[in-house]
Design an enzyme around this catalytic site. Structure first.
Site, PDB file in Angstrom:
ATOM      1  N   CYS A  39      46.051  29.005  42.745  1.00  0.00           N
ATOM      2  CA  CYS A  39      46.204  30.350  43.324  1.00  0.00           C
ATOM      3  C   CYS A  39      46.296  31.410  42.216  1.00  0.00           C
ATOM      4  O   CYS A  39      46.630  31.115  41.067  1.00  0.00           O
ATOM      5  CB  CYS A  39      47.482  30.436  44.143  1.00  0.00           C
ATOM      6  SG  CYS A  39      47.475  29.487  45.661  1.00  0.00           S
ATOM      7  N   GLU A  80      38.989  28.054  42.734  1.00  0.00           N
ATOM      8  CA  GLU A  80      38.883  26.926  43.670  1.00  0.00           C
ATOM      9  C   GLU A  80      38.098  25.773  43.066  1.00  0.00           C
ATOM     10  O   GLU A  80      37.518  25.885  41.982  1.00  0.00           O
ATOM     11  CB  GLU A  80      38.240  27.422  44.975  1.00  0.00           C
ATOM     12  CG  GLU A  80      39.108  28.491  45.629  1.00  0.00           C
ATOM     13  CD  GLU A  80      38.619  28.933  46.980  1.00  0.00           C
ATOM     14  OE1 GLU A  80      37.446  28.709  47.316  1.00  0.00           O
ATOM     15  OE2 GLU A  80      39.450  29.524  47.712  1.00  0.00           O
ATOM     16  N   CYS A 127      53.355  28.541  45.001  1.00  0.00           N
ATOM     17  CA  CYS A 127      53.495  29.658  44.045  1.00  0.00           C
ATOM     18  C   CYS A 127      54.921  30.185  44.026  1.00  0.00           C
ATOM     19  O   CYS A 127      55.428  30.568  42.965  1.00  0.00           O
ATOM     20  CB  CYS A 127      52.512  30.762  44.385  1.00  0.00           C
ATOM     21  SG  CYS A 127      50.811  30.305  43.980  1.00  0.00           S
ATOM     22  N   GLU A 148      48.517  33.758  41.750  1.00  0.00           N
ATOM     23  CA  GLU A 148      49.864  33.948  41.190  1.00  0.00           C
ATOM     24  C   GLU A 148      50.148  32.915  40.110  1.00  0.00           C
ATOM     25  O   GLU A 148      50.700  33.221  39.048  1.00  0.00           O
ATOM     26  CB  GLU A 148      50.933  33.824  42.283  1.00  0.00           C
ATOM     27  CG  GLU A 148      50.803  34.841  43.406  1.00  0.00           C
ATOM     28  CD  GLU A 148      49.918  34.403  44.554  1.00  0.00           C
ATOM     29  OE1 GLU A 148      48.904  33.714  44.318  1.00  0.00           O
ATOM     30  OE2 GLU A 148      50.231  34.755  45.696  1.00  0.00           O
ATOM     31  N   ASN A 177      42.516  33.431  42.010  1.00  0.00           N
ATOM     32  CA  ASN A 177      42.429  32.054  42.482  1.00  0.00           C
ATOM     33  C   ASN A 177      41.130  31.425  42.000  1.00  0.00           C
ATOM     34  O   ASN A 177      40.079  32.060  41.961  1.00  0.00           O
ATOM     35  CB  ASN A 177      42.601  31.938  44.004  1.00  0.00           C
ATOM     36  CG  ASN A 177      41.777  32.913  44.821  1.00  0.00           C
ATOM     37  OD1 ASN A 177      41.347  33.955  44.342  1.00  0.00           O
ATOM     38  ND2 ASN A 177      41.569  32.577  46.072  1.00  0.00           N
ATOM     39  N   CYS A 216      51.840  31.689  48.488  1.00  0.00           N
ATOM     40  CA  CYS A 216      52.046  30.394  49.168  1.00  0.00           C
ATOM     41  C   CYS A 216      53.334  29.752  48.642  1.00  0.00           C
ATOM     42  O   CYS A 216      53.914  30.194  47.641  1.00  0.00           O
ATOM     43  CB  CYS A 216      50.838  29.481  48.953  1.00  0.00           C
ATOM     44  SG  CYS A 216      50.833  28.645  47.366  1.00  0.00           S
TER      45      CYS A 216
HETATM   46  N1  THU Z   1      45.630  31.893  47.633  1.00  0.00           N
HETATM   47  C1  THU Z   1      46.092  32.570  46.542  1.00  0.00           C
HETATM   48  O1  THU Z   1      45.441  32.625  45.488  1.00  0.00           O
HETATM   49  N2  THU Z   1      47.306  33.182  46.627  1.00  0.00           N
HETATM   50  C2  THU Z   1      48.022  33.295  47.779  1.00  0.00           C
HETATM   51  O2  THU Z   1      49.055  33.942  47.782  1.00  0.00           O
HETATM   52  C3  THU Z   1      47.569  32.613  48.993  1.00  0.00           C
HETATM   53  C4  THU Z   1      46.373  31.746  48.856  1.00  0.00           C
HETATM   54  C5  THU Z   1      44.286  31.307  47.563  1.00  0.00           C
HETATM   55  C6  THU Z   1      44.161  29.819  47.539  1.00  0.00           C
HETATM   56  C7  THU Z   1      42.744  29.629  48.055  1.00  0.00           C
HETATM   57  O3  THU Z   1      41.831  29.791  46.979  1.00  0.00           O
HETATM   58  C8  THU Z   1      42.542  30.767  49.017  1.00  0.00           C
HETATM   59  O4  THU Z   1      43.533  31.726  48.692  1.00  0.00           O
HETATM   60  C9  THU Z   1      42.645  30.389  50.479  1.00  0.00           C
HETATM   61  O5  THU Z   1      43.824  29.725  50.746  1.00  0.00           O
END
Ligand code: THU
Length: 132
Positions: free
Chosen positions: A53, A44, A91, A55, A42, A88
């Site tokens: 994210c 940000e 994704c 995935e 991920n 999420c």
């Molecule tokens: N996030 C992911 O990278 N994958 C997931 O399956 C769930 C959430 C990340 C997004 C954000 O950077 C952090 O987790 C908190 O939500």
């Protein structure tokens, strides 16, 4: 490659996550039918909605490398959670664009157990190409 090894790739790549806001690193490892593994983390942004994210990073990287629908075999996702961390909903939708409904999605928890689901179990009745 078996699911334990794929999950290990997802676990290892987590350290490259860029997570100054959530402090919640996630790693994903995508297995291609040709045996290649493509990882993602991920990434940000101070404008939180611009976050990508793990995935999606993995899927988009695979597409940028020339992989297409039908080339994807499995994906493993790893985060530092007590319970199994599922992708999420955005994704799931992106996975549904490129991967078949019966593709395995491997989740893990703090005990390093692996839960195997299919994409269809994660996203039943998906919005995909509908006839018009
Ligand atoms: N996030 C992911 O990278 N994958 C997931 O399956 C769930 C959430 C990340 C997004 C954000 O950077 C952090 O987790 C908190 O939500």
């Amino acid at each position: 490659m078996d699911k334990e090894l794929l999950m290990e790739e997802a676990r290892k790549i987590k350290e490259r996550a860029y997570v100054p806001y959530s402090k919640f690193p996630v790693g994903a490892a995508l297995l291609l039918k040709d045996g290649t593994v493509i990882t993602g983390v991920n990434v940000e942004n101070v404008s939180l909605g611009a976050t990508n994210c793990a995935e999606r990073t993995a899927i988009f990287t695979a597409v940028a490398q020339g992989y297409k629908k039908g080339d994807f075999k499995a994906i493993a996702v790893s985060g530092d959670t007590v319970d199994f961390l599922p992708p999420c909903s955005i994704c799931r939708q992106v996975l549904a664009e490129f991967c078949s409904p019966d593709m395995p999605v491997y989740l893990t928890n703090e005990k390093k157990e692996i839960l195997e689901l299919t994409l269809k179990e994660l996203l039943p009745f998906a919005f995909t190409d509908l006839e018009m």
